[in-house]
Design an enzyme around this catalytic site. Structure first.
Site, PDB file in Angstrom:
ATOM      1  CE1 TYR A   1      -4.534   3.989   9.077  1.00 36.28           C
ATOM      2  CE2 TYR A   1      -5.012   3.920  11.428  1.00 36.28           C
ATOM      3  CZ  TYR A   1      -4.268   3.491  10.338  1.00 36.28           C
ATOM      4  OH  TYR A   1      -3.271   2.559  10.530  1.00 36.28           O
TER       5      TYR A   1
ATOM      6  N   PRO B   1      -3.047   0.668  19.109  1.00 34.17           N
ATOM      7  CG  PRO B   1      -4.925  -0.622  18.612  1.00 34.17           C
ATOM      8  CD  PRO B   1      -4.232   0.076  19.740  1.00 34.17           C
TER       9      PRO B   1
ATOM     10  CE1 TYR C   1      -0.386   3.908   9.720  1.00 32.00           C
ATOM     11  CE2 TYR C   1       0.453   3.100   7.632  1.00 32.00           C
ATOM     12  CZ  TYR C   1      -0.468   3.037   8.657  1.00 32.00           C
ATOM     13  OH  TYR C   1      -1.461   2.084   8.633  1.00 32.00           O
TER      14      TYR C   1
ATOM     15  CE  LYS D   1       5.166   3.399  13.228  1.00 28.91           C
ATOM     16  NZ  LYS D   1       4.914   2.685  11.996  1.00 28.91           N
TER      17      LYS D   1
ATOM     18  CG  HIS E   1      -2.007  -0.975   1.209  1.00 32.61           C
ATOM     19  ND1 HIS E   1      -3.215  -0.785   1.839  1.00 32.61           N
ATOM     20  CD2 HIS E   1      -2.099  -2.183   0.608  1.00 32.61           C
ATOM     21  CE1 HIS E   1      -3.993  -1.830   1.634  1.00 32.61           C
ATOM     22  NE2 HIS E   1      -3.332  -2.704   0.896  1.00 32.61           N
TER      23      HIS E   1
END
Ligand code: APR
Ligand code: PHB
Length: 392
Positions: A200, A292, A384, A296, A72
């Site tokens: 998200y 979460p 990220y 990570k 992704h």
């Protein structure tokens, strides 16, 4: 039994450590409380940083990951009724891989057994001894045959948040920690993906996250109360809640399917004061927990054992202890970066029960900034995809 490194726990941390050690000529035995079938079927995390993929490949567990993992290049933030893409690849030159943790564990277990390395299931460790003085350290465990002892030069606790290694280390000061006033409700659904990348979503009803496992299996989450129960959420209520929180994608609402699994995940931040005492070390969830939201946990576990494997290998090669003595400091630097990022992402996206109208405006202003300014988006993207190895 006698070995160089006794490893407690066959999660991602313990299994990867054993493989990295073996590659550097150090023998170890992994003792695991649960059975193989349970480990290979428990649904957990799924996002791998490129550095983690690199390590897993080095450890001989990269083949299926390379062919079946999904690359992704971006993620989406949804708020105020629309979606905004964060182009991870354009901002950092790197992408993430989505691959289920239990599939990864299958690969690590297969690699370990194929290499003939020590790995014992159904064998809970009950006590740790003599890791603070001379002579071999002793790991007491129980298997079908009764009580047994593993003697080793070093012990590594990779036994997760509820394991016994952290207690045995006996911290003098309380750990750093924070509880959040919500939890995540996670489901595994037999449906096609609703979007091509992770979404998200920040909504006044609470956070939601669309992730994926395969073209026919999706992993979805939504914020729930910390004391919520799975029984309070029949399937129809779950879909109504998810549909309400995630805006339609190209005019199409979320794609539903049979719900195969439901679970509730606690949200906490936690860091042990020290990751070492004598010849006992902690790695992974035994040493630190992140909420979460930043994806990570698994990646931090991998980064810990990368450091520890090379420090232990250096010791067995030439007796040098410098890297072992420096493990806690180096690992904790990355851990604190990830703690901050995960705490920040959590604050950015969740509905806090006690948030004032002003604080909700602050949250909205930050989301607007992230989705409009490449400088702001780069901060999210860099964290990220994962900080480089110069971060410990
Ligand atoms: N004896 C032997 N094994 C034990 C004991 C014990 N006394 N206590 C716990 N274990 C085992 C557990 O059964 C589990 O398989 O240790 C393992 C710990 O694995 P994880 O909890 O997955 O921890 P870790 O390897 O550090 O992985 C961290 O995985 O799921 C994610 O959120 C997690 O992303 C994080 C990453
Ligand atoms: C997952 O796919 O399980 C997942 C993805 C992203 C997260 C957390 C979990 O932030």
């Amino acid at each position: 039994m006698r070995t160089s490194v006794g490893i407690i726990g066959a999660g991602p941390a313990g299994l990867l450590l054993a493989q990295l050690l073996q590659r550097q000529g150090v023998d170890s035995v992994v003792l695991e409380a649960r059975g193989r079938a349970e480990i290979e079927s428990t649904v957990r995390a799924g996002v791998l940083e490129p550095g983690t993929v690199e390590l897993l490949t080095e450890a001989g567990a990269g083949e299926r990951l390379q062919s079946q993992g999904q690359t992704h290049r971006g993620i989406e933030l949804a708020f105020g009724g629309s979606r905004h893409r964060i182009d991870l690849y354009a901002l950092t030159g790197r992408a993430i891989t989505v691959y289920a943790q239990h599939e990864l564990l299958k690969d690590l277990i297969a690699a370990r057994l194929e290499a003939g390395g020590g790995l014992v299931f159904d064998s809970p460790v009950t006590a740790l001894e003599s890791f603070d003085g001379g002579g071999p350290a002793r790991v007491h465990y129980r298997d079908a045959g009764g009580e047994r002892v593993l003697e080793c030069d070093f012990i590594v606790g990779c036994d997760g948040f509820h394991g016994i290694a952290r207690q045995a280390l006996g911290e003098r000061e309380p750990p750093w920690q924070r509880q959040y006033p919500f939890a995540w409700f996670g489901i595994l659904a037999a449906s096609p993906p609703s979007a091509s990348e992770l979404i998200y979503a920040c909504h006044e009803r609470g956070f939601a996250l669309l992730s994926t496992r395969s073209p026919t299996l999706q992993r979805l989450y939504f914020q729930c109360a910390p004391d919520d129960s799975v029984d309070a959420w029949p399937d129809a209520r779950i879909w109504d809640e998810l549909q309400a929180r995630v805006p339609a994608v190209d005019g199409q609402s979320l794609r539903q399917g049979e719900i195969l699994q439901k679970n509730i995940i606690a949200m906490r931040s936690f860091v042990a004061r020290s990751l070492r005492r004598g010849r006992l070390f902690l790695a992974g969830d035994a040493a630190h927990i992140v909420p979460p939201t930043g994806a990570k946990g698994l990646n931090l576990a991998a980064a810990d054992v990368r450091l520890l494997a090379s420090a232990l290998a250096a010791y067995f090669r030439d007796g040098g202890e410098t890297a072992l003595l420096d493990y806690s400091r180096r690992a904790l630097r990355r851990v604190w970066r990830a703690e901050h990022f995960s705490w920040w992402m959590t604050g950015l996206l969740h509905a806090f029960p006690d948030a004032s109208p002003f604080m909700r405006q602050m949250q909205r202003a930050e989301l607007d900034y992230l989705s409009s300014s490449p400088a702001a988006a780069t901060v999210l993207a860099e964290n990220y995809v994962g900080m480089g190895w110069d971060w410990g």
